[in-house]
Structures are given as structure tokens and as C-alpha cells.
Design a protein around this motif. Structure first.
Motif, PDB file in Angstrom:
ATOM      1  N   UNK A  76      10.018   7.138  -8.793  1.00 20.69           N
ATOM      2  CA  UNK A  76       8.755   6.815  -8.110  1.00 20.69           C
ATOM      3  C   UNK A  76       7.779   6.582  -9.195  1.00 20.69           C
ATOM      4  N   UNK A  77       7.858   7.349 -10.255  1.00 21.60           N
ATOM      5  CA  UNK A  77       7.006   7.353 -11.394  1.00 21.60           C
ATOM      6  C   UNK A  77       7.181   6.026 -12.182  1.00 21.60           C
ATOM      7  N   UNK A  78       8.174   5.257 -12.058  1.00 22.70           N
ATOM      8  CA  UNK A  78       8.649   4.130 -12.875  1.00 22.70           C
ATOM      9  C   UNK A  78       8.167   2.917 -12.132  1.00 22.70           C
ATOM     10  N   UNK A  79       7.475   3.158 -10.948  1.00 24.06           N
ATOM     11  CA  UNK A  79       7.227   1.754 -10.232  1.00 24.06           C
ATOM     12  C   UNK A  79       5.808   1.519 -10.571  1.00 24.06           C
ATOM     13  N   UNK A  80       5.681   0.245 -11.152  1.00 27.44           N
ATOM     14  CA  UNK A  80       4.370  -0.229 -11.474  1.00 27.44           C
ATOM     15  C   UNK A  80       3.221  -0.670 -10.254  1.00 27.44           C
ATOM     16  N   UNK A  81       3.794  -1.276  -9.353  1.00 26.30           N
ATOM     17  CA  UNK A  81       3.034  -1.600  -8.158  1.00 26.30           C
ATOM     18  C   UNK A  81       3.812  -1.563  -6.912  1.00 26.30           C
ATOM     19  N   UNK A  82       2.948  -1.267  -5.757  1.00 25.92           N
ATOM     20  CA  UNK A  82       3.441  -1.330  -4.413  1.00 25.92           C
ATOM     21  C   UNK A  82       2.704  -2.271  -3.604  1.00 25.92           C
ATOM     22  N   UNK A  83       3.379  -3.232  -2.851  1.00 20.02           N
ATOM     23  CA  UNK A  83       2.760  -4.074  -2.050  1.00 20.02           C
ATOM     24  C   UNK A  83       3.346  -3.701  -0.554  1.00 20.02           C
ATOM     25  N   UNK A  84       2.421  -3.510   0.257  1.00 15.51           N
ATOM     26  CA  UNK A  84       2.810  -3.091   1.721  1.00 15.51           C
ATOM     27  C   UNK A  84       1.900  -3.263   2.569  1.00 15.51           C
ATOM     28  N   UNK A  85       1.901  -3.501   4.097  1.00 16.97           N
ATOM     29  CA  UNK A  85       1.180  -3.757   5.070  1.00 16.97           C
ATOM     30  C   UNK A  85       1.855  -3.672   6.236  1.00 16.97           C
ATOM     31  N   UNK A  86       1.294  -3.593   7.525  1.00 16.73           N
ATOM     32  CA  UNK A  86       1.865  -3.577   8.620  1.00 16.73           C
ATOM     33  C   UNK A  86       1.131  -4.424   9.717  1.00 16.73           C
ATOM     34  N   UNK A  87       1.156  -4.035  11.210  1.00 21.20           N
ATOM     35  CA  UNK A  87       0.342  -4.447  11.975  1.00 21.20           C
ATOM     36  C   UNK A  87      -0.830  -3.617  12.729  1.00 21.20           C
ATOM     37  N   UNK A  88      -1.117  -2.523  11.991  1.00 18.95           N
ATOM     38  CA  UNK A  88      -1.909  -1.561  12.633  1.00 18.95           C
ATOM     39  C   UNK A  88      -3.331  -1.757  11.936  1.00 18.95           C
ATOM     40  N   UNK A  89      -4.604  -1.318  12.652  1.00 23.31           N
ATOM     41  CA  UNK A  89      -5.705  -1.525  12.252  1.00 23.31           C
ATOM     42  C   UNK A  89      -5.829  -0.538  10.702  1.00 23.31           C
ATOM     43  N   UNK A  90      -6.463  -1.395   9.834  1.00 23.16           N
ATOM     44  CA  UNK A  90      -6.632  -0.638   8.375  1.00 23.16           C
ATOM     45  C   UNK A  90      -5.491  -0.351   7.734  1.00 23.16           C
ATOM     46  N   UNK A  91      -4.255  -0.971   8.216  1.00 25.64           N
ATOM     47  CA  UNK A  91      -2.940  -0.515   7.434  1.00 25.64           C
ATOM     48  C   UNK A  91      -2.826   0.806   7.560  1.00 25.64           C
ATOM     49  N   UNK A  92      -2.881   1.357   8.527  1.00 19.78           N
ATOM     50  CA  UNK A  92      -2.614   2.924   8.510  1.00 19.78           C
ATOM     51  C   UNK A  92      -1.193   3.384   8.122  1.00 19.78           C
ATOM     52  N   UNK A  93      -0.308   2.762   8.615  1.00 20.48           N
ATOM     53  CA  UNK A  93       1.175   3.266   8.291  1.00 20.48           C
ATOM     54  C   UNK A  93       1.305   3.010   6.810  1.00 20.48           C
ATOM     55  N   UNK A  94       1.083   1.868   6.322  1.00 15.03           N
ATOM     56  CA  UNK A  94       1.333   1.646   4.696  1.00 15.03           C
ATOM     57  C   UNK A  94       0.311   2.433   4.025  1.00 15.03           C
ATOM     58  N   UNK A  95      -0.942   2.476   4.077  1.00 15.50           N
ATOM     59  CA  UNK A  95      -1.900   3.267   3.522  1.00 15.50           C
ATOM     60  C   UNK A  95      -1.338   4.796   3.215  1.00 15.50           C
ATOM     61  N   UNK A  96      -1.237   5.352   4.500  1.00 18.63           N
ATOM     62  CA  UNK A  96      -0.779   6.906   4.277  1.00 18.63           C
ATOM     63  C   UNK A  96       0.531   7.085   3.615  1.00 18.63           C
ATOM     64  N   UNK A  97       1.365   6.091   3.749  1.00 18.56           N
ATOM     65  CA  UNK A  97       2.506   5.923   2.942  1.00 18.56           C
ATOM     66  C   UNK A  97       2.201   6.000   1.674  1.00 18.56           C
ATOM     67  N   UNK A  98       1.400   5.145   1.126  1.00 17.24           N
ATOM     68  CA  UNK A  98       1.017   4.722  -0.252  1.00 17.24           C
ATOM     69  C   UNK A  98       0.368   6.321  -0.886  1.00 17.24           C
ATOM     70  N   UNK A  99      -0.233   7.098  -0.072  1.00 18.72           N
ATOM     71  CA  UNK A  99      -0.850   8.448  -0.195  1.00 18.72           C
ATOM     72  C   UNK A  99       0.339   9.173  -0.665  1.00 18.72           C
ATOM     73  N   UNK A 100       1.034   9.278  -0.043  1.00 14.73           N
ATOM     74  CA  UNK A 100       2.255  10.156  -0.355  1.00 14.73           C
ATOM     75  C   UNK A 100       3.082   9.709  -1.632  1.00 14.73           C
ATOM     76  N   UNK A 101       3.302   8.373  -1.792  1.00 18.94           N
ATOM     77  CA  UNK A 101       4.240   7.999  -2.748  1.00 18.94           C
ATOM     78  C   UNK A 101       3.544   7.779  -4.144  1.00 18.94           C
TER      79      UNK A 101
END
Length: 337
Positions: A76-101
Motif C-alpha cells: 500500500x505504501x508504494x501507491x502514489x495515488x488513489x482515485x475512487x468514488x461511489x453513489x452515496x452522498x459525500x462519497x462516504x464509502x470511498x472516503x472512509x476506505x481512503x481513511x483506512x488505506x
């Protein structure tokens, strides 16, 4: 910079950004469909051990992204950028996943076009020399989408036959500046198209014009031959939208009938599974690509594929304000070289 542009809306990536791995997670219903053998993980519980459907969707994003990185032999520490999104308000699933990753994160929203949008941006950032490794993915969940856009599940509302079933799933790809795997060669960016459809239960008809516009733009820009593709696949138009797209492209002189299908049609058995017109949601094209299509590309059973993820850019607010449905489609061409 200009040398990478072909025509008005298409770019050619000369530095061959490579999809070095892909992974996906799906729900129980998706795991009963015709593509069940291509998914990395099929859940037995829609809640995935979490307290809410939204947290379950976020966990699916984390799982698919961790698996994609693990399969590549990277960390994970090798990855330079993460692009993600979803259908839910404020990208709840993607943003919370980014918090953990803990990866530098770009949150993006293209509704169900998010998979191709994220792949486009990842490939461009790698091709431009701004990153060596970029992770992109998206997700949807039947229960989160129904709760936000339609009715509480407890009501048991009936749907018209034009409606589709939101896919419970998450798919991710890791794009690198070097390595083995299929290459992202062309990207055609969509425009927002609105033909006046205001029925949220007829998304195939709403999104088809955007798919037609983007596919037409690609062939106009590149002068490519549709039959040079092993597969042209739209995101989640379902049975009705697929037919509209094929018919109206034919009227423009573009015959894709021999190589064309739709992720929403591929995901489910439309005869045996009660999904009406087929699958939809961000996770539809994400899991079909990261599972089925990527597997075929790696095995060289497919050597040239166009993924056209389609998205309806409506919201609960726009629906309540009686607005029509603006839509978009992004195309990514992936080849074996």
C-alpha cells in the motif's frame, strides 16, 4: 502535450500505462450470476459483518483495493495515488476506505461512469510521469443506493420492467508505468448529455444517448474499425439501453453489433434472476471489468476492449425538483501489446 490528442475528445497514451492487477468483491446475488467464477470474493452477507450497508460498501472498497495491490506484489505504501468514488452522498464509502488505506486520495464522482473515469485519470497521471502506481476503483450496494435514491427497502415497492438492479460490488485496478499486463491506449472523455428523460426507473434510456455520443466521438476521432475490437461493452445500460445504443449507432453508420454487449446484461441471468432490465450501479462495470474482462485480457482471449462506463448524474434533490436526468459516459480502450 498536443501530440497525445487525436481529434476533439480522444487522447492516445504513448507511454503505455499498464493495468498490472485487478480485484473485485460482489454480493450474494451477483455471486449467483453467470460471471460468478471471475470474482475474487463473493459475500454471503450483504452487511459484510458491519453495522450498516454503507460501512459494508466501504469495506468492499477496501477489500478490492487491498487485493489488487496484493496481487501485484506491491505494498500500500508504494501507491502514489488513489482515485475512487461511489453513489452515496459525500462519497462516504470511498472516503472512509481512503481513511483506512492511507493513500493520497482523489475523490471523484461520475455516478456509474466512475470506473472508467477513475481508470482514465489514473492512466493519464501515470502516462504523464506524475506517478508510477495509481489505484482506481469504485463501488455500489443495492441497499445503500435504494435507500438514497428510491424508497426504503422495508416498503417493498414494486418496480416497472424498465428498472434495473443496483449491483452490490466493488472493483479496483492498479495502473503502473511499467510491468506486464494490458495497456490503456486511448481515452475518450464524455460530455454531459440530457435528452429529457425524467424517469429514475428508466436509466437505460436516459444513459444511452451519452454512450452513443462518446462511442461516436471515439470512432470519429480515431477512424478506428469497430470490428477490430474483441469487445465493446457499456457500463450499465441494461437490456433496453443496450438495444437503444446499438440501434442508434447503426443509424449513424457505426455497426458494433458483432462485438457489443453491456455489463448490466452480463452480470445477471436475465431469465432466471429477477433483475428486470439487468444490473446497474458503479459496481456493475467495476466488477465486470476487474473480474471477467481483465481475466480475458490477461489470458489473451481478448486483445482489444473498449469499456464505456455510463453514469446518470441525478441526485435525490434534483429528482424532487422535477429535473430531467443529465448523463455521461467515458470510454477507455485497453489493448494487449
Amino acid at each position: 502535450m498536443k501530440s497525445k490528442r487525436i481529434g476533439k475528445r480522444t487522447i492516445k497514451l504513448n507511454n503505455k500505462p499498464t493495468i498490472i492487477s485487478a480485484a473485485c468483491v460482489v454480493g450474494p446475488k451477483e455471486g449467483q450470476g453467470p460471471l460468478k467464477d471471475y470474482f475474487d470474493l463473493v459475500l454471503t452477507d450483504d452487511l459484510y459483518g458491519e453495522k450498516s450497508w454503507e460501512l459494508a460498501e466501504s469495506k468492499m472498497v477496501q477489500t478490492s483495493m487491498r487485493k489488487a495491490v496484493e496481487k501485484s506484489g506491491k505494498k500500500l505504501e508504494d501507491i502514489n495515488y488513489m482515485f475512487a468514488g461511489d453513489l452515496i452522498n459525500q462519497l462516504f464509502p470511498a472516503s472512509f476506505a481512503a481513511r483506512e488505506l492511507n493513500i493520497p486520495f482523489f475523490g471523484i464522482y461520475g455516478a456509474c461512469s466512475t470506473m472508467a473515469e477513475g481508470m482514465s485519470l489514473s492512466a493519464m497521471i501515470v502516462d504523464g510521469g506524475f506517478a508510477d502506481l495509481s489505484l482506481s476503483g469504485t463501488s455500489s450496494h443495492y441497499c445503500t443506493a435504494e435507500r438514497q435514491f428510491r424508497f426504503p427497502l422495508e416498503l417493498g415497492n414494486q418496480k416497472p420492467m424498465t428498472a434495473q438492479w443496483t449491483v452490490t460490488g466493488a472493483g479496483s485496478v492498479l495502473i503502473a508505468s511499467s510491468g506486464d499486463g494490458p495497456k490503456v491506449k486511448y481515452i475518450t472523455t464524455g460530455k454531459v448529455i440530457d435528452k429529457g428523460i425524467d424517469d429514475g426507473n428508466n436509466m437505460g434510456a436516459a444513459m444511452a444517448p451519452a454512450a452513443i455520443d462518446t462511442i461516436d466521438a471515439y470512432f470519429e476521432d480515431t477512424k478506428d474499425d469497430p470490428n477490430s475490437f474483441d469487445l465493446i461493452i457499456t457500463g450499465d445500460l441494461g437490456k433496453l439501453g443496450k438495444q437503444i445504443t446499438q440501434d442508434l449507432l447503426m443509424k449513424r453508420g457505426i455497426d458494433i453489433s458483432k462485438v457489443y454487449t453491456d455489463c448490466g446484461v452480463k452480470m445477471f441471468d436475465l431469465e432466471e434472476q429477477d433483475v428486470h432490465c439487468g444490473g446497474s450501479g458503479c459496481g456493475c462495470s467495476a466488477t465486470v471489468f476487474a473480474g471477467y474482462i481483465y481475466n480475458k485480457l490477461v489470458k489473451k482471449e481478448f486483445n482489444k476492449v473498449m469499456l464505456v462506463s455510463t453514469g446518470a448524474l441525478l441526485s435525490p434533490t434534483s429528482t424532487l425538483q422535477k429535473q430531467t436526468i443529465p448523463c455521461i459516459a467515458h470510454a477507455v480502450v485497453i489493448v494487449n501489446e
